[in-house]
Design a protein around this motif. Structure first.
Motif, PDB file in Angstrom:
ATOM      1  N   ASP A  45      32.306  71.053 -33.347  1.00 11.50           N
ATOM      2  CA  ASP A  45      32.046  71.741 -32.079  1.00 11.50           C
ATOM      3  C   ASP A  45      30.659  71.333 -31.583  1.00 11.50           C
ATOM      4  O   ASP A  45      29.653  71.722 -32.175  1.00 11.50           O
ATOM      5  N   PRO A  46      30.579  70.561 -30.507  1.00 15.90           N
ATOM      6  CA  PRO A  46      29.276  70.091 -30.038  1.00 15.90           C
ATOM      7  C   PRO A  46      28.504  71.108 -29.202  1.00 15.90           C
ATOM      8  O   PRO A  46      27.353  70.868 -28.848  1.00 15.90           O
ATOM      9  N   VAL A  47      29.105  72.245 -28.906  1.00 20.89           N
ATOM     10  CA  VAL A  47      28.491  73.203 -27.988  1.00 20.89           C
ATOM     11  C   VAL A  47      27.582  74.175 -28.734  1.00 20.89           C
ATOM     12  O   VAL A  47      28.020  74.893 -29.636  1.00 20.89           O
ATOM     13  N   MET A  48      26.326  74.189 -28.352  1.00 20.18           N
ATOM     14  CA  MET A  48      25.388  75.157 -28.903  1.00 20.18           C
ATOM     15  C   MET A  48      25.579  76.478 -28.165  1.00 20.18           C
ATOM     16  O   MET A  48      25.447  76.533 -26.939  1.00 20.18           O
ATOM     17  N   SER A  49      25.895  77.517 -28.913  1.00 23.04           N
ATOM     18  CA  SER A  49      26.136  78.819 -28.294  1.00 23.04           C
ATOM     19  C   SER A  49      24.817  79.490 -27.899  1.00 23.04           C
ATOM     20  O   SER A  49      23.734  79.069 -28.329  1.00 23.04           O
ATOM     21  N   ARG A  50      24.925  80.534 -27.129  1.00 25.16           N
ATOM     22  CA  ARG A  50      23.747  81.309 -26.728  1.00 25.16           C
ATOM     23  C   ARG A  50      23.044  81.861 -27.964  1.00 25.16           C
ATOM     24  O   ARG A  50      21.833  81.777 -28.098  1.00 25.16           O
ATOM     25  N   GLU A  51      23.826  82.420 -28.884  1.00 30.51           N
ATOM     26  CA  GLU A  51      23.259  83.001 -30.100  1.00 30.51           C
ATOM     27  C   GLU A  51      22.563  81.940 -30.953  1.00 30.51           C
ATOM     28  O   GLU A  51      21.501  82.170 -31.520  1.00 30.51           O
ATOM     29  N   GLU A  52      23.186  80.770 -31.018  1.00 27.27           N
ATOM     30  CA  GLU A  52      22.594  79.673 -31.781  1.00 27.27           C
ATOM     31  C   GLU A  52      21.251  79.260 -31.190  1.00 27.27           C
ATOM     32  O   GLU A  52      20.283  79.023 -31.913  1.00 27.27           O
ATOM     33  N   ARG A  53      21.188  79.163 -29.864  1.00 26.64           N
ATOM     34  CA  ARG A  53      19.933  78.764 -29.223  1.00 26.64           C
ATOM     35  C   ARG A  53      18.859  79.834 -29.412  1.00 26.64           C
ATOM     36  O   ARG A  53      17.696  79.523 -29.653  1.00 26.64           O
ATOM     37  N   LEU A  54      19.251  81.104 -29.305  1.00 26.88           N
ATOM     38  CA  LEU A  54      18.281  82.184 -29.504  1.00 26.88           C
ATOM     39  C   LEU A  54      17.706  82.163 -30.915  1.00 26.88           C
ATOM     40  O   LEU A  54      16.544  82.510 -31.126  1.00 26.88           O
ATOM     41  N   GLY A  55      18.501  81.757 -31.896  1.00 27.35           N
ATOM     42  CA  GLY A  55      18.050  81.710 -33.291  1.00 27.35           C
ATOM     43  C   GLY A  55      17.610  80.343 -33.751  1.00 27.35           C
ATOM     44  O   GLY A  55      17.405  80.111 -34.948  1.00 27.35           O
ATOM     45  N   TYR A  56      17.426  79.420 -32.820  1.00 28.13           N
ATOM     46  CA  TYR A  56      17.124  78.025 -33.138  1.00 28.13           C
ATOM     47  C   TYR A  56      15.898  77.858 -34.031  1.00 28.13           C
ATOM     48  O   TYR A  56      15.873  77.021 -34.927  1.00 28.13           O
ATOM     49  N   HIS A  57      14.872  78.656 -33.826  1.00 27.99           N
ATOM     50  CA  HIS A  57      13.624  78.535 -34.587  1.00 27.99           C
ATOM     51  C   HIS A  57      13.592  79.434 -35.821  1.00 27.99           C
ATOM     52  O   HIS A  57      12.576  79.458 -36.528  1.00 27.99           O
ATOM     53  N   ASP A  58      14.635  80.162 -36.092  1.00 28.22           N
ATOM     54  CA  ASP A  58      14.681  81.101 -37.207  1.00 28.22           C
ATOM     55  C   ASP A  58      15.176  80.395 -38.475  1.00 28.22           C
ATOM     56  O   ASP A  58      16.355  80.431 -38.813  1.00 28.22           O
ATOM     57  N   VAL A  59      14.254  79.742 -39.175  1.00 28.97           N
ATOM     58  CA  VAL A  59      14.572  78.987 -40.396  1.00 28.97           C
ATOM     59  C   VAL A  59      14.576  79.957 -41.579  1.00 28.97           C
ATOM     60  O   VAL A  59      13.650  80.753 -41.714  1.00 28.97           O
ATOM     61  N   PRO A  60      15.563  79.961 -42.445  1.00 32.75           N
ATOM     62  CA  PRO A  60      16.721  79.075 -42.537  1.00 32.75           C
ATOM     63  C   PRO A  60      18.002  79.625 -41.894  1.00 32.75           C
ATOM     64  O   PRO A  60      19.047  78.984 -41.983  1.00 32.75           O
ATOM     65  N   ARG A  61      17.923  80.785 -41.250  1.00 25.79           N
ATOM     66  CA  ARG A  61      19.141  81.366 -40.667  1.00 25.79           C
ATOM     67  C   ARG A  61      19.763  80.459 -39.608  1.00 25.79           C
ATOM     68  O   ARG A  61      20.981  80.485 -39.404  1.00 25.79           O
ATOM     69  N   ASN A  62      18.963  79.619 -38.966  1.00 31.55           N
ATOM     70  CA  ASN A  62      19.481  78.728 -37.922  1.00 31.55           C
ATOM     71  C   ASN A  62      20.482  77.720 -38.480  1.00 31.55           C
ATOM     72  O   ASN A  62      21.246  77.121 -37.739  1.00 31.55           O
ATOM     73  N   GLN A  63      20.502  77.528 -39.788  1.00 31.51           N
ATOM     74  CA  GLN A  63      21.348  76.516 -40.415  1.00 31.51           C
ATOM     75  C   GLN A  63      22.725  77.034 -40.829  1.00 31.51           C
ATOM     76  O   GLN A  63      23.594  76.251 -41.217  1.00 31.51           O
ATOM     77  N   GLN A  64      22.938  78.330 -40.757  1.00 35.03           N
ATOM     78  CA  GLN A  64      24.164  78.926 -41.285  1.00 35.03           C
ATOM     79  C   GLN A  64      25.429  78.362 -40.648  1.00 35.03           C
ATOM     80  O   GLN A  64      26.386  78.047 -41.348  1.00 35.03           O
ATOM     81  N   ALA A  65      25.448  78.206 -39.342  1.00 37.90           N
ATOM     82  CA  ALA A  65      26.663  77.758 -38.654  1.00 37.90           C
ATOM     83  C   ALA A  65      27.042  76.325 -39.025  1.00 37.90           C
ATOM     84  O   ALA A  65      28.214  75.948 -38.931  1.00 37.90           O
ATOM     85  N   LEU A  66      26.067  75.528 -39.457  1.00 39.76           N
ATOM     86  CA  LEU A  66      26.314  74.115 -39.777  1.00 39.76           C
ATOM     87  C   LEU A  66      25.942  73.790 -41.218  1.00 39.76           C
ATOM     88  O   LEU A  66      25.579  72.656 -41.529  1.00 39.76           O
ATOM     89  N   ALA A  67      26.049  74.762 -42.103  1.00 38.40           N
ATOM     90  CA  ALA A  67      25.594  74.592 -43.487  1.00 38.40           C
ATOM     91  C   ALA A  67      26.180  73.351 -44.153  1.00 38.40           C
ATOM     92  O   ALA A  67      25.472  72.607 -44.842  1.00 38.40           O
ATOM     93  N   GLY A  68      27.463  73.088 -43.953  1.00 37.07           N
ATOM     94  CA  GLY A  68      28.095  71.923 -44.565  1.00 37.07           C
ATOM     95  C   GLY A  68      27.520  70.617 -44.043  1.00 37.07           C
ATOM     96  O   GLY A  68      27.269  69.683 -44.818  1.00 37.07           O
ATOM     97  N   TYR A  69      27.297  70.547 -42.742  1.00 42.03           N
ATOM     98  CA  TYR A  69      26.717  69.337 -42.151  1.00 42.03           C
ATOM     99  C   TYR A  69      25.253  69.169 -42.555  1.00 42.03           C
ATOM    100  O   TYR A  69      24.786  68.055 -42.779  1.00 42.03           O
ATOM    101  N   VAL A  70      24.532  70.274 -42.660  1.00 42.30           N
ATOM    102  CA  VAL A  70      23.139  70.215 -43.110  1.00 42.30           C
ATOM    103  C   VAL A  70      23.083  69.621 -44.514  1.00 42.30           C
ATOM    104  O   VAL A  70      22.268  68.734 -44.793  1.00 42.30           O
ATOM    105  N   GLU A  71      23.957  70.078 -45.393  1.00 40.88           N
ATOM    106  CA  GLU A  71      23.984  69.570 -46.762  1.00 40.88           C
ATOM    107  C   GLU A  71      24.327  68.081 -46.795  1.00 40.88           C
ATOM    108  O   GLU A  71      23.735  67.308 -47.549  1.00 40.88           O
ATOM    109  N   ARG A  72      25.275  67.669 -45.982  1.00 42.59           N
ATOM    110  CA  ARG A  72      25.651  66.252 -45.927  1.00 42.59           C
ATOM    111  C   ARG A  72      24.481  65.394 -45.460  1.00 42.59           C
ATOM    112  O   ARG A  72      24.230  64.315 -45.998  1.00 42.59           O
ATOM    113  N   LEU A  73      23.749  65.865 -44.458  1.00 40.14           N
ATOM    114  CA  LEU A  73      22.587  65.138 -43.958  1.00 40.14           C
ATOM    115  C   LEU A  73      21.499  65.067 -45.026  1.00 40.14           C
ATOM    116  O   LEU A  73      20.867  64.025 -45.207  1.00 40.14           O
TER     117      LEU A  73
END
Length: 195
Positions: A45-73
């Protein structure tokens, strides 16, 4: 090396798909382990949601939605992007991948906003295999954003330590089978030498 291959094209019969298969085949034959990230096949899903953008700077909670991709990277020692250029830019799916995944705490440390630190220093190699519908001079005239994204921005996130190369086929609109075959072979050879 452990190579993350990020592929972005919706059509399995496209030339981009043939390039993708050539990349995979030659990297594996060269002894690399490959994580094949086919964005369309995986339903990214390439679309950043409103909630995702609001939490963009909240490390590490900002990574939850993409945890699998973060680990792969984070596991990747090298990244190979394989995609077409559309409207002189990245396909929307791939742009969304960059927008959502290259975030604080993953790609850079922004805890000191005046001194942003790159965090992809484990990536030693970056490569791209890209097609363009128009000729090289037109891509240059338009600023060639895909080339800059791979060879400048991605390198910056590795503290400019990763070696980057960019394999581009220009003017797909007038492509001929012999020229496409030559480019496919060139890409295969580059991936066979990938180090």
């Amino acid at each position: 090396m452990h190579v993350l291959v990020v592929y972005c094209h919706p059509v399995e019969t496209s030339f981009a798909s043939a390039l993708h298969q050539e990349v995979l085949k030659n990297l594996r034959a060269a002894g690399h382990t490959v994580d094949d990230c086919d964005l369309y096949a995986e339903g990214f899903d390439p679309v950043m949601s409103r909630e995702e953008r609001l939490g963009y700077h909240d490390v590490p909670r900002n990574q939850q939605a993409l945890a699998g991709y973060v680990e792969r990277l984070r596991r990747a020692e090298a990244i190979v992007f394989c995609f077409p250029t559309w409207c002189f830019g990245l396909p929307a799916m791939l742009k969304g991948f960059f927008d959502r995944l290259l975030m604080p705490g993953v790609a850079f440390d922004i805890s000191d906003p005046a001194n942003v630190k790159p965090m992809l220093t484990h990536v030693r190699r970056i490569s791209a295999v890209v097609t363009y519908g128009r000729p090289r001079w037109m891509a240059w005239y338009m600023g060639d954003p895909p080339r800059k994204m791979v060879t400048r921005y991605m390198r910056r996130l590795t503290a400019n330590q990763a070696r980057a190369d960019y394999h581009a086929y220009y003017h797909m609109n007038v492509a001929t089978p012999p020229r496409l075959a030559r480019f496919l072979q060139k890409v295969g050879q580059a991936m066979a030498r990938f180090a």
